[in-house]
Write a protein that holds these residues in place. Structure first.
Motif: not given
Length: 104
Positions: A34-42, A66-69, A73-74, A86-89
């Protein structure tokens, strides 16, 4: 006995406002994270206003683990966007790692 066969699928990444109204949508291959498409989504965000052009940035974002990277966050911090993720386990414990989301 049934046999399940794996295959390719599609993920729908949907960003909504607090009432559940869609602000952005991106489709991706199901086998990608999921995080690979974070920038595209935003980049697709369009927050309506009563007058004028829609805003391209939300004030705050809530997401799943899935977005805890660090880079995500930066990204939020650089743009002044509050985040509740939430933080990844596997990374929950660690020195100098501030919480980004409380249990509630």
């Amino acid at each position: 006995m049934s046999v399940l066969r794996g295959g390719f699928s599609t993920k729908i990444h949907l960003l909504t406002d607090r009432r559940g109204l869609p602000l952005a949508t991106v489709l991706s291959p199901g086998q990608r994270h999921e995080s690979a498409f974070f920038s595209d989504l935003m980049d697709e965000v369009s927050v309506p206003r009563s007058r004028g052009r829609p805003r391209k940035r939300p004030e705050a974002v809530a997401g799943d683990r899935a977005y805890d990277a660090t880079w995500i966050q930066r990204w939020f911090s650089d743009r002044g966007i509050k985040s509740a993720i939430p933080a990844r386990k596997d990374l929950r414990e660690g020195p100098g790692r501030p919480p980004t989301c409380d249990k509630q």
